[in-house]
Enzyme design. Structure first.
Site, short mmCIF file in Angstrom:
data_model
loop_
_atom_site.label_atom_id
_atom_site.label_comp_id
_atom_site.label_asym_id
_atom_site.label_seq_id
_atom_site.Cartn_x
_atom_site.Cartn_y
_atom_site.Cartn_z
N SER A 152 20.20 129.70 104.47
CA SER A 152 18.87 129.49 103.13
C SER A 152 19.29 127.64 103.03
O SER A 152 19.54 127.89 104.19
CB SER A 152 19.26 129.65 101.85
OG SER A 152 18.94 128.57 100.65
N TYR A 165 27.10 128.36 96.07
CA TYR A 165 25.83 129.19 96.89
C TYR A 165 25.61 128.62 97.72
O TYR A 165 25.19 128.50 99.28
CB TYR A 165 24.45 129.31 95.55
CG TYR A 165 23.28 129.62 96.70
CD1 TYR A 165 23.56 131.07 96.38
CD2 TYR A 165 22.55 129.24 97.05
CE1 TYR A 165 22.69 132.34 97.28
CE2 TYR A 165 21.03 130.03 97.54
CZ TYR A 165 21.28 131.80 98.26
OH TYR A 165 20.63 132.15 98.51
#
Ligand code: NDP
Length: 280
Positions: A152, A165
């Site tokens: 990401s 995350y």
């Protein structure tokens, strides 16, 4: 030494090359399945929801003659993960691994549920690491193969993201880059795919209850899964180790090292507003 590139090639013993895709029951993983099936690849689809995988397999059977297998597996369960890894490592036809299974986590580290944080790390760190270890020896032996870690953009801006995350995605970026160096000259490609906001089911989970993310993030920043996957596969054919889909996100990435950039400051302010909103 020239960069290794990857595109599907027929196996010497016959039969199509096979791609293993985790997180194939939805979003980016399902789109990888569609695009790779139309390129003639055989598929192993991995996720927890059997009925979703079966429906996708049925859809793909109507457009491709390549075989599609289903592996129902909770990748956060160590025993199930190990059993899957052993099954994959005993094969010799896997030419591509796409690790796309993932979840989102919002809220402050000290307040978020510990079991969810650990489970995220199992899914984003342990599972891709174990599955890469399972398929890599056969790729090296064949002198051909590729591994895509669906990371990401948050992995490049981890201090602006949820700590677990963002840090898990930073691990995937470093892991992928490090393996690309270690296996240089073997014919195996590694790619860290770093999308920004992408329209999938990731933001429709209970984690986002009460947060209308589509109202908060401008429409121009949303990517389609189709585009993310297309740019990833083009990048693989060009030997790109890191792919950031979408021009706007590539600009943002270019600004990543500039701590005075307006773009980062805006993102930071938006993040603070968001965190204040979701904090208990
Ligand atoms: P989706 O929610 O649409 O897909 C997530 C996939 O992960 C599903 O197939 C789900 O299948 C699978 N999954 C979740 N938990 C497990 C588990 N314990 N075991 C096995 N499979 C699991 O989201 P995306 O397609 O968006 O997410 C794919 C990847 O892309 C993730 O790694 C995410 O971090 C990354 N990403 C997404 C962005 C976005 O904006 N959407 C932006 C940047 C990166 P099932 O529930 O059936 O198990």
């Amino acid at each position: 030494m020239s960069k290794p590139t990857w595109s599907p090639v027929a196996r010497k013993g016959g039969g199509p090359p096979v791609a293993v895709i985790t997180g194939a029951s939805s979003g980016i993983g399902a789109e990888f399945a569609r695009q790779l099936a139309s390129a003639g690849m055989g598929l192993v689809l991995v996720a927890r929801r059997r009925e979703r995988l079966a429906k996708l397999a049925q859809e793909l059977a109507s457009s491709s003659s390549a075989p599609v297998e289903i592996e129902v597996c909770d990748l956060t369960d160590r025993e199930s993960l190990e059993a899957l890894a052993e099954r994959l490592s005993s094969r010799s036809d896997i030419d591509l691994l796409v690790s796309s299974a993932g979840v989102a986590l919002v809220g402050r580290f000290a307040a978020a549920e510990v079991s969810r944080q650990i489970s995220l790390l199992d899914l984003h760190v342990i599972a891709p690491t174990r599955l890469t270890r399972a398929v890599l020896p056969q790729m090296i032996a064949r002198g051909h193969g590729a591994v895509i870690q669906v990371s990401s953009l948050a992995g490049m801006f981890s201090r602006l993201s949820s700590p677990t995350y963002g840090s898990s995605k930073a691990y995937l970026n470093a892991f992928s880059e490090s393996l690309a160096e270690e296996t240089s000259g073997t014919g195996v490609c590694f790619q860290a795919l770093c999308p920004g906001f992408t329209v999938t089911e990731l933001h429709s989970t209970p984690e986002f209850d009460g947060i209308d993310i589509h109202a908060r993030i401008p429409g121009v920043l949303w990517l389609s899964a189709e585009r993310v996957v297309r740019e990833s596969l083009v990048g693989l054919a060009e030997g790109k180790r890191v792919v950031v889909p979408g021009r706007r996100y590539r600009w943002l990435r270019a600004l990543a090292g500039n701590r005075y950039s307006i773009a980062l400051a805006c993102r930071w302010r938006a993040g603070r507003r968001w965190r204040r909103r979701v904090e208990p």
